[in-house]
Design a protein around this motif. Structure first.
Motif, PDB file in Angstrom:
ATOM      1  N   ASP A  27       1.050 119.847 -13.688  1.00  0.00           N
ATOM      2  CA  ASP A  27       0.110 119.969 -14.790  1.00  0.00           C
ATOM      3  C   ASP A  27       0.536 119.036 -15.923  1.00  0.00           C
ATOM      4  OD1 ASP A  27      -1.662 121.817 -13.782  1.00  0.00           O
ATOM      5  OD2 ASP A  27      -0.734 123.544 -14.718  1.00  0.00           O
ATOM      6  N   PRO A  28      -0.407 118.396 -16.607  1.00  0.00           N
ATOM      7  CA  PRO A  28      -1.849 118.546 -16.461  1.00  0.00           C
ATOM      8  C   PRO A  28      -2.496 117.458 -15.600  1.00  0.00           C
ATOM      9  CG  PRO A  28      -1.392 117.350 -18.471  1.00  0.00           C
ATOM     10  CD  PRO A  28      -0.057 117.604 -17.811  1.00  0.00           C
ATOM     11  N   HIS A  29      -1.699 116.698 -14.861  1.00  0.00           N
ATOM     12  CA  HIS A  29      -2.244 115.539 -14.167  1.00  0.00           C
ATOM     13  C   HIS A  29      -2.536 115.772 -12.691  1.00  0.00           C
ATOM     14  CE1 HIS A  29      -0.629 112.786 -17.570  1.00  0.00           C
ATOM     15  NE2 HIS A  29      -1.816 113.285 -17.837  1.00  0.00           N
ATOM     16  N   ALA A  30      -1.536 116.147 -11.914  1.00  0.00           N
ATOM     17  CA  ALA A  30      -1.767 116.291 -10.475  1.00  0.00           C
ATOM     18  C   ALA A  30      -0.945 117.457  -9.945  1.00  0.00           C
ATOM     19  CB  ALA A  30      -1.418 115.001  -9.742  1.00  0.00           C
ATOM     20  N   PHE A  31      -1.256 118.675 -10.421  1.00  0.00           N
ATOM     21  CA  PHE A  31      -0.638 119.854  -9.827  1.00  0.00           C
ATOM     22  C   PHE A  31      -1.308 120.049  -8.483  1.00  0.00           C
ATOM     23  CE2 PHE A  31      -0.352 124.539  -9.248  1.00  0.00           C
ATOM     24  CZ  PHE A  31       1.020 124.574  -9.016  1.00  0.00           C
ATOM     25  N   LEU A  32      -0.580 119.776  -7.415  1.00  0.00           N
ATOM     26  CA  LEU A  32      -1.178 119.467  -6.121  1.00  0.00           C
ATOM     27  C   LEU A  32      -2.036 120.567  -5.510  1.00  0.00           C
ATOM     28  CD1 LEU A  32       1.832 117.398  -4.843  1.00  0.00           C
ATOM     29  CD2 LEU A  32      -0.356 116.549  -5.684  1.00  0.00           C
ATOM     30  N   VAL A  43       5.607 123.151 -13.327  1.00  0.00           N
ATOM     31  CA  VAL A  43       5.175 124.065 -14.384  1.00  0.00           C
ATOM     32  C   VAL A  43       3.864 124.740 -13.999  1.00  0.00           C
ATOM     33  CG1 VAL A  43       4.496 124.220 -16.806  1.00  0.00           C
ATOM     34  CG2 VAL A  43       6.407 122.765 -16.151  1.00  0.00           C
ATOM     35  N   GLY A  44       3.005 124.027 -13.262  1.00  0.00           N
ATOM     36  CA  GLY A  44       1.722 124.579 -12.849  1.00  0.00           C
ATOM     37  C   GLY A  44       1.837 125.778 -11.922  1.00  0.00           C
ATOM     38  N   TYR A  45       3.020 126.025 -11.389  1.00  0.00           N
ATOM     39  CA  TYR A  45       3.245 127.183 -10.511  1.00  0.00           C
ATOM     40  C   TYR A  45       3.070 128.493 -11.266  1.00  0.00           C
ATOM     41  CZ  TYR A  45       5.936 130.348  -7.426  1.00  0.00           C
ATOM     42  OH  TYR A  45       6.354 131.374  -6.622  1.00  0.00           O
ATOM     43  N   TYR A  46       3.321 128.461 -12.570  1.00  0.00           N
ATOM     44  CA  TYR A  46       3.324 129.683 -13.378  1.00  0.00           C
ATOM     45  C   TYR A  46       2.045 129.832 -14.192  1.00  0.00           C
ATOM     46  CZ  TYR A  46       8.334 129.609 -12.422  1.00  0.00           C
ATOM     47  OH  TYR A  46       9.548 129.581 -11.803  1.00  0.00           O
ATOM     48  N   ASP A  47       1.550 131.060 -14.270  1.00  0.00           N
ATOM     49  CA  ASP A  47       0.475 131.340 -15.209  1.00  0.00           C
ATOM     50  C   ASP A  47       1.002 131.303 -16.635  1.00  0.00           C
ATOM     51  OD1 ASP A  47      -1.429 131.693 -13.218  1.00  0.00           O
ATOM     52  OD2 ASP A  47      -0.922 133.811 -12.971  1.00  0.00           O
ATOM     53  N   PHE A  76      12.051 123.388 -13.223  1.00  0.00           N
ATOM     54  CA  PHE A  76      12.433 122.972 -11.877  1.00  0.00           C
ATOM     55  C   PHE A  76      12.241 124.072 -10.833  1.00  0.00           C
ATOM     56  CE2 PHE A  76      15.339 120.599 -14.782  1.00  0.00           C
ATOM     57  CZ  PHE A  76      14.704 119.373 -14.663  1.00  0.00           C
ATOM     58  N   GLU A  77      11.787 125.229 -11.246  1.00  0.00           N
ATOM     59  CA  GLU A  77      11.636 126.344 -10.309  1.00  0.00           C
ATOM     60  C   GLU A  77      10.189 126.498  -9.868  1.00  0.00           C
ATOM     61  OE1 GLU A  77      14.114 128.068  -8.964  1.00  0.00           O
ATOM     62  OE2 GLU A  77      15.457 126.735 -10.065  1.00  0.00           O
ATOM     63  N   PRO A  78       9.942 126.913  -8.638  1.00  0.00           N
ATOM     64  CA  PRO A  78      10.916 127.095  -7.567  1.00  0.00           C
ATOM     65  C   PRO A  78      11.497 125.738  -7.145  1.00  0.00           C
ATOM     66  CG  PRO A  78       8.813 128.139  -7.029  1.00  0.00           C
ATOM     67  CD  PRO A  78       8.575 127.230  -8.179  1.00  0.00           C
ATOM     68  N   SER A  79      12.758 125.711  -6.765  1.00  0.00           N
ATOM     69  CA  SER A  79      13.415 124.467  -6.400  1.00  0.00           C
ATOM     70  C   SER A  79      13.775 124.448  -4.921  1.00  0.00           C
ATOM     71  CB  SER A  79      14.685 124.282  -7.244  1.00  0.00           C
ATOM     72  OG  SER A  79      15.725 125.107  -6.757  1.00  0.00           O
ATOM     73  N   LEU A  80      14.331 123.326  -4.496  1.00  0.00           N
ATOM     74  CA  LEU A  80      14.738 123.172  -3.095  1.00  0.00           C
ATOM     75  C   LEU A  80      16.008 123.945  -2.764  1.00  0.00           C
ATOM     76  CD1 LEU A  80      14.033 119.355  -2.649  1.00  0.00           C
ATOM     77  CD2 LEU A  80      12.589 121.270  -1.941  1.00  0.00           C
ATOM     78  N   CYS A  81      16.664 124.502  -3.796  1.00  0.00           N
ATOM     79  CA  CYS A  81      17.858 125.315  -3.532  1.00  0.00           C
ATOM     80  C   CYS A  81      17.651 126.767  -3.932  1.00  0.00           C
ATOM     81  CB  CYS A  81      19.081 124.731  -4.233  1.00  0.00           C
ATOM     82  SG  CYS A  81      19.157 124.964  -6.021  1.00  0.00           S
TER      83      CYS A  81
END
Length: 281
Positions: free
Chosen positions: A37-42, A73-77, A85-90
């Motif tokens: 967000d705000p450009h390309a939250f896939l 950041v777009g993952y969260y409401d 960085f969350e959720p991350s690859l670790c």
């Protein structure tokens, strides 16, 4: 001289096509696309928006230097503090880590669509209940799956190290690359992060030879062991002549991307002043 690009993450008050237009008007040859967000939250970046991106790239003539999938950041409401960085690859939670792996694959698809040579990611942080040795196992497993997807498509994956993350310096990212043994894994080298960690930038670049998938540029006040706050080149203490000389010595021929997300209120000034400073050096 290395060609310069500018990240859309400075233009968060503008749509993605508007950001591209302004970056081209400022005089840049390349652009980094923020895959968030705000450009390309896939998950929400639909076919109409992808077509608009294609058209904007055609109209501006910009090359895509990198797809920046560091944050989500777009993952969260309602994003909690420092959740960038969350959720991350670790991440310890299997479901959340799976989400990030699939998100990174989507970023690779976008990179392939726009002819970007690379996608950048971070390691994430080893949070409470997830000690570093276990977090490294999660990271390696995640990256192997991602690279299985990226390598046949000709897209490199660059780890961007940063102080306080699981992978926070040049030595750690080089150790990871050696452990992984994958051709498609490299370093998205943020020179400010290296400086804040206390590294000699010319030495960092020399050690990274053959592994750099992309470069992020910003100035830092205090230079080595300075505060991690991205500033327009010329407003801090980094020696950019030494940085570019070191990149020339190792034969780096990709883009160096200005990442100045700290200037959302005046992105045009940041873009123009950064370009003027770096081209007048």
């Amino acid at each position: 001289m290395v060609d310069l690009a500018f990240s859309t993450n400075t233009y968060t008050r503008f749509s993605l096509p508007q950001a591209l237009e302004r970056i081209a008007d400022a005089g840049y040859d390349g652009v980094e696309i923020l895959a968030d967000d705000p450009h390309a939250f896939l998950p929400e970046f639909d076919s109409q928006q992808r077509t608009a991106l294609d058209q904007a790239l055609d109209e501006t003539g910009l090359d895509v230097s990198n797809v920046n999938a560091n944050t989500a950041v777009g993952y969260y409401d309602d994003a909690p503090p420092s959740a960038f960085f969350e959720p991350s690859l670790c991440t310890a939670t299997d479901e959340d880590r799976r989400w990030r792996i699939e998100y990174t694959k989507d970023a690779i698809d976008l990179a392939e669509r726009v002819d970007s040579p690379a996608v950048c990611v971070t390691s994430g942080r080893p949070l409470a209940g997830n000690p570093p040795e276990r977090a490294r196992e999660y990271l390696r497993d995640s990256l192997h799956e991602i690279l299985d997807y990226a390598e046949p498509r000709g897209i490199d994956v660059g780890i961007e190290f940063e102080p306080e993350l699981l992978v926070e310096c040049t030595a750690e990212v080089l150790d990871l690359i050696d452990e992984m043994g994958r051709d498609g894994l490299g370093i998205n080298l943020d020179v400010g992060h290296a400086a804040v960690y206390g590294e000699d930038l010319a030495e960092t670049i020399a050690q990274s030879q053959g592994h750099i998938t992309g470069v992020h540029l910003e100035d830092i006040v205090g230079g080595r062991r300075g505060k991690h706050y991205h500033r327009i080149p010329g407003e801090g203490d980094l020696d950019f002549e030494a940085v570019f000389a070191a990149l020339d010595r190792i034969g780096y021929d990709g883009y160096a991307t200005l990442e100045l997300y700290t200037y959302p209120d005046e992105p045009d000034r940041a873009a123009k002043e950064a370009l003027a400073y770096l081209t007048d050096r």
